[in-house]
Scaffold this motif. Sequence first.
Motif, mmCIF file in Angstrom:
data_model
loop_
_atom_site.group_PDB
_atom_site.id
_atom_site.type_symbol
_atom_site.label_atom_id
_atom_site.label_comp_id
_atom_site.label_asym_id
_atom_site.label_seq_id
_atom_site.Cartn_x
_atom_site.Cartn_y
_atom_site.Cartn_z
ATOM 1 N N SER A 31 8.917 5.621 3.701
ATOM 2 C CA SER A 31 7.501 5.649 3.341
ATOM 3 C C SER A 31 7.195 4.646 2.252
ATOM 4 O O SER A 31 7.956 4.485 1.300
ATOM 5 C CB SER A 31 7.082 7.059 2.913
ATOM 6 N N GLN A 33 4.526 3.930 -0.585
ATOM 7 C CA GLN A 33 3.538 4.731 -1.299
ATOM 8 C C GLN A 33 2.800 3.871 -2.312
ATOM 9 O O GLN A 33 3.407 3.319 -3.214
ATOM 10 C CB GLN A 33 4.227 5.901 -2.012
ATOM 11 N N ASP A 34 1.495 3.756 -2.132
ATOM 12 C CA ASP A 34 0.642 2.991 -3.066
ATOM 13 C C ASP A 34 1.243 1.638 -3.415
ATOM 14 O O ASP A 34 1.258 1.221 -4.565
ATOM 15 C CB ASP A 34 0.419 3.797 -4.351
ATOM 16 N N ARG A 51 -2.312 -1.187 -2.838
ATOM 17 C CA ARG A 51 -2.071 0.257 -2.803
ATOM 18 C C ARG A 51 -2.056 0.778 -1.363
ATOM 19 O O ARG A 51 -2.807 1.674 -1.005
ATOM 20 C CB ARG A 51 -3.120 1.012 -3.629
ATOM 21 N N SER A 53 -0.301 2.670 1.813
ATOM 22 C CA SER A 53 0.696 3.695 2.078
ATOM 23 C C SER A 53 0.938 3.781 3.572
ATOM 24 O O SER A 53 0.014 3.631 4.366
ATOM 25 C CB SER A 53 0.216 5.056 1.565
ATOM 26 N N GLU A 55 3.837 5.717 6.552
ATOM 27 C CA GLU A 55 5.000 6.579 6.766
ATOM 28 C C GLU A 55 5.597 6.300 8.135
ATOM 29 O O GLU A 55 4.873 6.120 9.099
ATOM 30 C CB GLU A 55 4.577 8.056 6.716
ATOM 31 N N GLY A 92 4.119 0.779 -6.983
ATOM 32 C CA GLY A 92 4.269 1.603 -5.800
ATOM 33 C C GLY A 92 5.727 1.765 -5.440
ATOM 34 O O GLY A 92 6.609 1.176 -6.081
#
Lengths: 393, 309
Positions: A31, A33-34, A51, A53, A55, A92
């Motif tokens: 993942s 993230q940001d 930023r 994100s 997954e 991030g």
Amino acid sequence: MTRIKNDTAAAGPAAPALEAAPRAPGELLLSAQDLVIGFTLRGRKLTAVRRASLELRAGETLAVVGESGSGKSVLAKSLLGMLDRNGRAESGRIMYRGVDLAAFTGEKEWLKVRGSRIAMVFQDPMTALNPLKTVGEQIREAAALHRGLDKAASRALALDMLKRVGIGEPERRYGQYPHEFSGGMLQRAVIAAAIACGPEILICDEPTTALDVTIQAQILDLIKGLQRDLGMSVLFITHDLGVVAKMADRIAVMYAGQVVEEGLSRELFYDPRHPYTWALLASLPQLGVKGEELFAIKGTPPSLFKEIKGDAFAPRNPMALKVDFEHEPPFFDLSPTHRAKTWLLDPRAPAMEAPDTVKRLKSRIADAGRAAGVAGAGSPERPGSGVKKEAKR
Amino acid sequence: MSAEPILSVEGLKVRFGSGRKAFEAVRGVSFELYRDETLSLVGESGSGKTTIGRAIMRVYPAAAGSVRYRGREIAGKVGAEEERLLRQKIQMIFQDPMASLNERAKIDYIVSEGLYNFKLFKDEAERLAKVEKALLEVGLLPEFASRFPHEFSGGQRQRIGIARALAMEPEILIADEPISALDVSIRAQVINLLNKLKRDRGLSYLFIAHDLSVVRFISDRIAVIHLGRLVELAPAEELFERPLHPYTKALLSAVPVPDPDEERDKKLVVYDPASHGYEAGDAPAWREALPGHFVLANEAELRDWTAGG
Ligand SMILES: Nc1ncnc2c1ncn2[C@@H]1O[C@H](COP(=O)(O)OP(=O)(O)OP(=O)(O)O)[C@@H](O)[C@H]1O
Ligand SMILES: Nc1ncnc2c1ncn2[C@@H]1O[C@H](COP(=O)(O)OP(=O)(O)OP(=O)(O)O)[C@@H](O)[C@H]1O
Ligand SMILES: [Mg+2]
Ligand SMILES: [Mg+2]
């Protein structure tokens, strides 16, 4: 944050976290993230990923689509530590098996992940191969390096990989140089080299745009088959929404350095919610009327040198609300699997629907397909024939 | 479309290598391109599409056949004056945007290079205006002018190549996979631009692409090539609605459809070149099967393929 120590030798034992057992299908694997990725350009700062994100789950194919220049390739390259030298992940996290890859500081750490765990297939197969070495040796070396196999074992594996990707006479082909392969065969060889290392994640950045549709279909089927057999997860970047429809379990749509909508394939094609996704689908030539203008988004994407205020798509969105120019929208959940980052989904926003052309996408495409006698039911077919014979020069 | 072809290619052959290693990449190709027409060339990777484009551009010599521009032979040697004219009037957008842009030049220079060579501006202000316009037309920001090619995404680089070719105001544009790396919306914008230039300036296109949904939308006529030979040529809609040659059918069946449900049930048609069973004295020839619809077939095939209406 877990970090692998810098002083662990590249070929030495990997950090325990990276050695964990295989994941169950559907389990979260990787993942971002940001994630913020910036480039320095002659003293100026360009922010390519803002930023974002993302997954990736075990065993799935996630397609990433979106605006040219929106950061798809940059984001993908950051997952393998392959950013250009003037770029870096500024903040991030990139979580993989409990390790934050974004915190890696040197090549040594990346070598444990790149190739062996996460491999990438680029658009241009020529740049991925060394023209002075035979194709087979290059696959063998990759396998030897990442799997620690001896010469005989890695050679056997390389031959097996060539066979797996559908290259006939692998013994003879093993000893040929890249220029003796056709474009489609080269692309398959690059895929063979990528999977020879036994990665858990395969990232494909437009792997088939340079190929004709029949060879493209073969390669897509090949990737699907390998994914099934080896339980790989695939991150697939492409502009071809037909390819997306064929390959994706889930889709993420990017605009100006951010993911703006994500969901299951059917959710995105049949019930898109972000105005950029609408505009993208409405631009499909299949929805156009010959002799008339195709729908295209007006204006240009924002300059990435400047701070972007509010919703990055607002200046090009005829349906933009006042709030879009002031505040960045959050994600709104539409289902457990579907979400979009647009103020239109705020309960206070006026009701706004997808344009008619987008709602009619399904029937329009089915009609066009039937007229051409090519798509879906009723098409001429030869049962059991998935793959054409190998492309010859 | 007017009656006089602006470009005619006849029996074109291109060979690489010599002696026993000689390889004929283009094996006798003929077609005509008319003023304000879009003729697309589609077919297998490695079938010779780029080679045809490069032969027209005089990058590769023709081993046989002729290429005529406005009736004048241009395959082989031409005078200096003619050479100069051709270098402006016939432009090519090259397939690989990575390899075709000068990595050490800024975008401003890359787009202006042709303008300098042919003095297509009166002062610096006009040159800058032309560069800005060319960039905006393909959806790029004027601020990009001061950057280098490697600092752009794949699709941005591809559009720099388009801007550069269009700034030259050519008559014929050979566009080799010009929009393969663009997102759907920018692709639509560039298609609209190409169509507008065709209407306004009477530009003609030889359009090479693998994306058949784009080809269908943009083309007046489509030529299908397989292993260096044309196998079918027809008006665009006609080709999609009534493909005759089995290779064309296989190609059309493989076009991915942007609809997950349709894609799931899709079946591919497979082309087997051996299925023709051509024998000596029974070789296929280039025939007009239906008005304006040509196909490579022998007598029996022609009857079979056009039977039943
Ligand atoms: N080395 C670099 N230096 C400066 N800017 C860069 C560099 N590489 C990429 N960029 C910029 O970062 C942004 C994102 O680029 P990226 O290659 O990720 O786009 P993309 O979404 O893959 O686009 P495409 O679909 O056209 O390939 C672009 O605006 C690009 O100009
Ligand atoms: N400079 C060259 N030297 C030797 N062989 C070449 C050269 N250029 C092309 N070829 C060969 O000629 C054939 C036709 O190539 P060409 O690039 O024209 O194909 P294409 O139809 O454009 O394919 P694609 O769709 O993959 O771009 C191929 O077999 C190719 O390997
Ligand atoms: Mg890219
Ligand atoms: Mg080509």
